[in-house]
Design an enzyme around this catalytic site. Sequence first.
Site, PDB file in Angstrom:
ATOM      1  N   GLN A  36       2.162  -6.355  -2.958  1.00 33.08           N
ATOM      2  CA  GLN A  36       2.407  -6.324  -1.508  1.00 33.08           C
ATOM      3  C   GLN A  36       3.638  -5.460  -1.230  1.00 33.08           C
ATOM      4  OE1 GLN A  36       1.712  -9.726  -2.928  1.00 33.08           O
ATOM      5  NE2 GLN A  36      -0.328  -8.915  -2.681  1.00 33.08           N
ATOM      6  N   LYS A  75       2.199   2.229  -5.031  1.00 27.56           N
ATOM      7  CA  LYS A  75       2.888   1.753  -6.242  1.00 27.56           C
ATOM      8  C   LYS A  75       2.034   1.913  -7.485  1.00 27.56           C
ATOM      9  CE  LYS A  75       3.213  -2.478  -4.988  1.00 27.56           C
ATOM     10  NZ  LYS A  75       2.801  -2.429  -3.598  1.00 27.56           N
ATOM     11  N   ASP A 129       0.814  -1.228   0.000  1.00 29.81           N
ATOM     12  CA  ASP A 129       0.000   0.000   0.000  1.00 29.81           C
ATOM     13  C   ASP A 129       0.842   1.271   0.000  1.00 29.81           C
ATOM     14  OD1 ASP A 129      -2.248  -1.671   0.238  1.00 29.81           O
ATOM     15  OD2 ASP A 129      -2.030  -1.693   2.418  1.00 29.81           O
ATOM     16  N   GLY A 159      -3.978  -4.411  -4.161  1.00 33.74           N
ATOM     17  CA  GLY A 159      -4.966  -3.436  -4.605  1.00 33.74           C
ATOM     18  C   GLY A 159      -4.230  -2.197  -5.063  1.00 33.74           C
ATOM     19  N   HIS A 160      -4.236  -1.962  -6.358  1.00 28.91           N
ATOM     20  CA  HIS A 160      -3.513  -0.813  -6.887  1.00 28.91           C
ATOM     21  C   HIS A 160      -4.494   0.240  -7.353  1.00 28.91           C
ATOM     22  CE1 HIS A 160       0.177  -3.562  -7.737  1.00 28.91           C
ATOM     23  NE2 HIS A 160       0.031  -3.247  -6.478  1.00 28.91           N
TER      24      HIS A 160
END
Length: 436
Positions: free
Chosen positions: A227, A19, A16, A43-44
Amino acid sequence: MSQRKSAVILGAQWGDEGKGKIVDVLSEKFSVVARYAGGHNAGHTVIIGGKKFVLQLIPCGVLRPECKGVIGNGVVLDPMAFLSEVKKLRDAGLPIDGQLFVSNRAQVILPYHRMIELAAENAPGRTKIGTTSRGIGPAYEDKMHRSGLRVVDLLNSALLRTHIENACHEKNTIAAALFGTAPLDPKAMYEEYARAAEQVAPFVTDTAVMLNEALRSGEKVMFEGAQGALLDIDHGTYPFVTSSSSTAGGAVTGTGVGPTSIGTVIGVTKAYVTRVGEGPFPTEIHDDSATLLRARGQEYGAVTGRPRRCGWLDLPLLRYSNMINGTEWLVVTKMDVMDECVEIPVCTGYRINGKLTDTIPADMRGYESIQPVYTKLPGWNATTEGITEFDKLPKRAQEYLQFLERESGAKIGMVSTGPDRSQTMTLPEFDAELKA
Ligand code: IMP
């Protein structure tokens, strides 16, 4: 990066770090972006022209029409999650067909992986990891146990049927015996996954061959971590980690390129630190400053919506992360979130049992006795939002970044001052490398 056409980009701490936006901004300079680990636990979030995209499995590069996206062999692929993301992108008018590729050697997540994970996480007497409940760990367990289903097998319907029958028999028996869980129906599962396989098939190829050919022909490839380094199965804060190699080394095994193909490593760190899930976090804040950072930084998990734990920048941890990844460049995100902090403590060392150290303990019990040693830097108390030139930052914000760079041992290449693509500063030396 001159003469070196590829870069690994990864989160420096527990994920988080922001990225998604950085990969999206940098993907302009690359023709391929490849994911090498994890699954739809990542989750991007990317905001383009005010529109928000949350990608979990598909590399952010595909948001640019000229960039190819690869899901490498090191990823665990949930076909349903993949297809729903494909649909979301198609509905948004993004032409991903012919642009997105899935490794035939990636492992497949099936419903019994989620069933086992959910039951195990909640079982009495087990160490709760606080996973994302996506079946990631059990899918990697099957991979290492050499009993997993790979994408190439998913496309073979006879093999798929037998695999699901055998696996369901085994997993249903285990889940019933250990956790009293109701069994899953293999017939319905086969039918659903055989249908999904038909839709996944056009994306599947030997991505290792594809990536090596791209590199040989001089294309720039970006390896996108998921991650963060401290969630790595080997180097992270075990057992409070994910089940894959999220560090830079994973880019090699997770895509099928050799180590000599990696040009540089870019670590993404927030100007502070966050973590979701359980596990040690030496610089975690327990007062109102955490509430302020969480509110200003919207620190809620992109996948699970859980509030993220917030803490001050931890330099021993960042140095360790830079060491295990060979990080050359740092990208500092969410600088603007700290605009209202009056004073910013930065952890420069640890005191463990009275002794000063900056070595990260391997033993989780060691973390309980860590007392972070802080250097307090003055806040800048002015807005940095949207600033794209270093010299235009408030003096104290510049000093904060210079301190971070000096102490962490990696050069700062970019700074993010807001969620949009346009709110990004690229420092001259990094810019020159990117253009080379
Ligand atoms: P899993 O990957 O779902 O098995 O979860 C293991 C640990 O990694 C948990 O603490 C999760 O919260 C954390 N985790 C997994 N993926 C991400 C991510 O993309 N960002 C932040 N934390 C993650």
